[in-house]
Design a protein around this motif. Structure first.
Motif, mmCIF file in Angstrom:
data_model
loop_
_atom_site.group_PDB
_atom_site.id
_atom_site.type_symbol
_atom_site.label_atom_id
_atom_site.label_comp_id
_atom_site.label_asym_id
_atom_site.label_seq_id
_atom_site.Cartn_x
_atom_site.Cartn_y
_atom_site.Cartn_z
ATOM 1 N N ASN A 1 0.828 -1.200 0.000
ATOM 2 C CA ASN A 1 0.000 0.000 0.000
ATOM 3 C C ASN A 1 0.866 1.255 0.000
ATOM 4 O O ASN A 1 0.613 2.222 -0.728
ATOM 5 N N CYS A 2 1.935 1.235 0.800
ATOM 6 C CA CYS A 2 2.858 2.371 0.840
ATOM 7 C C CYS A 2 3.602 2.521 -0.484
ATOM 8 O O CYS A 2 3.859 3.644 -0.940
ATOM 9 N N MET A 3 3.953 1.399 -1.110
ATOM 10 C CA MET A 3 4.631 1.440 -2.408
ATOM 11 C C MET A 3 3.755 2.108 -3.457
ATOM 12 O O MET A 3 4.213 2.944 -4.245
ATOM 13 N N LEU A 4 2.472 1.739 -3.484
ATOM 14 C CA LEU A 4 1.559 2.316 -4.465
ATOM 15 C C LEU A 4 1.452 3.817 -4.287
ATOM 16 O O LEU A 4 1.542 4.581 -5.253
ATOM 17 N N ASP A 5 1.286 4.262 -3.057
ATOM 18 C CA ASP A 5 1.151 5.702 -2.837
ATOM 19 C C ASP A 5 2.437 6.435 -3.197
ATOM 20 O O ASP A 5 2.394 7.551 -3.725
ATOM 21 N N GLU A 6 3.565 5.810 -2.939
ATOM 22 C CA GLU A 6 4.849 6.444 -3.257
ATOM 23 C C GLU A 6 4.976 6.695 -4.754
ATOM 24 O O GLU A 6 5.361 7.794 -5.179
ATOM 25 N N VAL A 7 4.678 5.699 -5.584
ATOM 26 C CA VAL A 7 4.849 5.885 -7.028
ATOM 27 C C VAL A 7 3.774 6.806 -7.605
ATOM 28 O O VAL A 7 4.011 7.475 -8.616
ATOM 29 N N LEU A 8 2.607 6.883 -6.976
ATOM 30 C CA LEU A 8 1.588 7.818 -7.452
ATOM 31 C C LEU A 8 2.029 9.261 -7.237
ATOM 32 O O LEU A 8 1.478 10.178 -7.857
ATOM 33 N N GLY A 9 3.021 9.446 -6.383
ATOM 34 C CA GLY A 9 3.596 10.775 -6.206
ATOM 35 C C GLY A 9 4.367 11.251 -7.427
ATOM 36 O O GLY A 9 4.756 12.422 -7.500
ATOM 37 N N GLU A 10 4.615 10.361 -8.393
ATOM 38 C CA GLU A 10 5.293 10.731 -9.635
ATOM 39 C C GLU A 10 4.344 11.382 -10.636
ATOM 40 O O GLU A 10 4.780 11.842 -11.696
ATOM 41 N N ALA A 11 3.054 11.402 -10.324
ATOM 42 C CA ALA A 11 2.062 11.963 -11.253
ATOM 43 C C ALA A 11 2.303 13.462 -11.440
ATOM 44 O O ALA A 11 2.665 14.171 -10.491
ATOM 45 N N PRO A 12 2.091 13.968 -12.649
ATOM 46 C CA PRO A 12 2.315 15.400 -12.905
ATOM 47 C C PRO A 12 1.221 16.256 -12.272
ATOM 48 O O PRO A 12 0.082 15.812 -12.092
ATOM 49 N N SER A 13 1.576 17.480 -11.962
ATOM 50 C CA SER A 13 0.600 18.429 -11.444
ATOM 51 C C SER A 13 -0.344 18.862 -12.567
ATOM 52 O O SER A 13 0.055 18.993 -13.722
ATOM 53 N N LEU A 14 -1.597 19.088 -12.207
ATOM 54 C CA LEU A 14 -2.592 19.529 -13.192
ATOM 55 C C LEU A 14 -2.905 21.019 -13.056
ATOM 56 O O LEU A 14 -3.731 21.546 -13.803
ATOM 57 N N GLU A 15 -2.239 21.683 -12.146
ATOM 58 C CA GLU A 15 -2.599 23.062 -11.822
ATOM 59 C C GLU A 15 -2.422 24.015 -12.997
ATOM 60 O O GLU A 15 -3.201 24.943 -13.171
ATOM 61 N N ASP B 1 -4.405 24.061 -19.195
ATOM 62 C CA ASP B 1 -5.288 25.036 -19.833
ATOM 63 C C ASP B 1 -6.646 24.386 -20.095
ATOM 64 O O ASP B 1 -6.929 23.894 -21.189
ATOM 65 N N GLY B 2 -7.471 24.339 -19.086
ATOM 66 C CA GLY B 2 -8.804 23.775 -19.226
ATOM 67 C C GLY B 2 -8.868 22.321 -18.790
ATOM 68 O O GLY B 2 -7.852 21.655 -18.577
ATOM 69 N N TRP B 3 -10.102 21.818 -18.672
ATOM 70 C CA TRP B 3 -10.307 20.479 -18.130
ATOM 71 C C TRP B 3 -9.768 19.384 -19.055
ATOM 72 O O TRP B 3 -9.246 18.374 -18.598
ATOM 73 N N GLY C 1 -6.745 16.720 -7.395
ATOM 74 C CA GLY C 1 -6.363 17.477 -8.578
ATOM 75 C C GLY C 1 -7.258 17.206 -9.767
ATOM 76 O O GLY C 1 -7.703 18.137 -10.453
ATOM 77 N N VAL C 2 -7.547 15.932 -10.033
ATOM 78 C CA VAL C 2 -8.342 15.612 -11.215
ATOM 79 C C VAL C 2 -9.805 15.995 -11.015
ATOM 80 O O VAL C 2 -10.472 16.471 -11.955
#
Length: 250
Positions: A77-91, A94-96, A137-138
């Motif tokens: 579970n900790c491994m999954l959350d760690e790699v999901l931290g590699e996701a890019p920011s959506l901030e 330009d639009g949805w 974010g999404v």
């Protein structure tokens, strides 16, 4: 898996560091154990992951890891959350639509780096800080487009399902190549002529027409260097855009 202990591990950075209550101090931390476990899973697959295999490169005994992590389930579970931290920011999107493109492409990139991730995304894993931020974010990108909350959630599940399916196909192809020792082209050269003799054009006319066009020889060819991932993603987003437009018109 103990939910309370797992959440304490997942959210350790938000509270106080997790330290062993007893046992030898060997320079271990939960973060170091998690990163090592990710490297093991990346190299050998999640099925091969064990506390012993994680302990070996750390130079400690498997039993010493239990001072920091209750067990394998909590560690995964900790491994999954760690790699999901590699996701890019959506901030800065330009639009949805651009935000959802980044979300999906980021998910595919994570899956390619860590092929063990896709099956876990739909499982009952507890949400850590990285997964929580990714969800916020999404959903934030979809806020204000006119979709009710239930449809916002359905859109995210739709995208996750598409990415998971595409990632699993890619992982399966790589696994088949390693197991057989044959590339797709080599396998096709062996099996293609046999299938052509077996499949009747009269009985299967549509399949035969597509087969004879040559597209099975290079699946994904002509759809971009990603083997058709982007083509499929844009079709999914086209459908979401149509739904948003219908809601707005209504």
């Amino acid at each position: 898996m103990d939910p309370a202990r797992t959440l304490a591990l997942l959210w350790r950075a938000e509270h106080e560091p997790v330290r062993p209550a007893r046992g030898p101090r060997q320079g271990l931390t939960v973060d170091r154990i998690v990163r090592t476990a990710i490297a093991v899973a990346d190299a050998d697959g999640l099925a091969a992951l064990s506390m012993r295999k994680v302990a070996e490169p750390l130079g400690v005994s498997a039993m010493s890891l239990y001072t920091y992590v209750p067990g394998r389930a909590e560690l995964v579970n900790c491994m999954l959350d760690e790699v999901l931290g590699e996701a890019p920011s959506l901030e800065a999107a330009d639009g949805w639509r651009q935000a959802l493109e980044r979300y999906a492409r980021g998910g595919m990139a994570i899956a390619r780096r860590h092929p063990w991730v896709p099956p876990l995304v739909s499982s009952r894993m507890l949400m850590g800080p990285n997964e929580t931020a990714r969800w916020d974010g999404v959903l934030g990108a979809l806020s204000g487009v006119g979709l009710p909350e239930r449809e916002m959630l359905a859109v995210v599940h739709l995208l996750d399902g598409y990415v998971r399916g595409a990632a699993q196909q890619s992982a399966d192809a790589e696994h088949d190549a390693r197991r057989s020792g044959l590339s797709y082209d080599e396998w096709y050269e062996q099996t293609g002529p046999l299938l052509e003799k077996t499949i009747s054009a009269d009985r299967y006319p549509a399949l035969t027409r597509v087969w004879r066009s040559g597209v099975f020889e290079e699946p994904g060819a002509g759809l971009g260097p990603d083997g058709g991932f982007e083509f499929g993603l844009q079709r999914v987003l086209d459908g979401i855009e149509r739904r948003v437009a219908d809601r707005f018109a209504g």
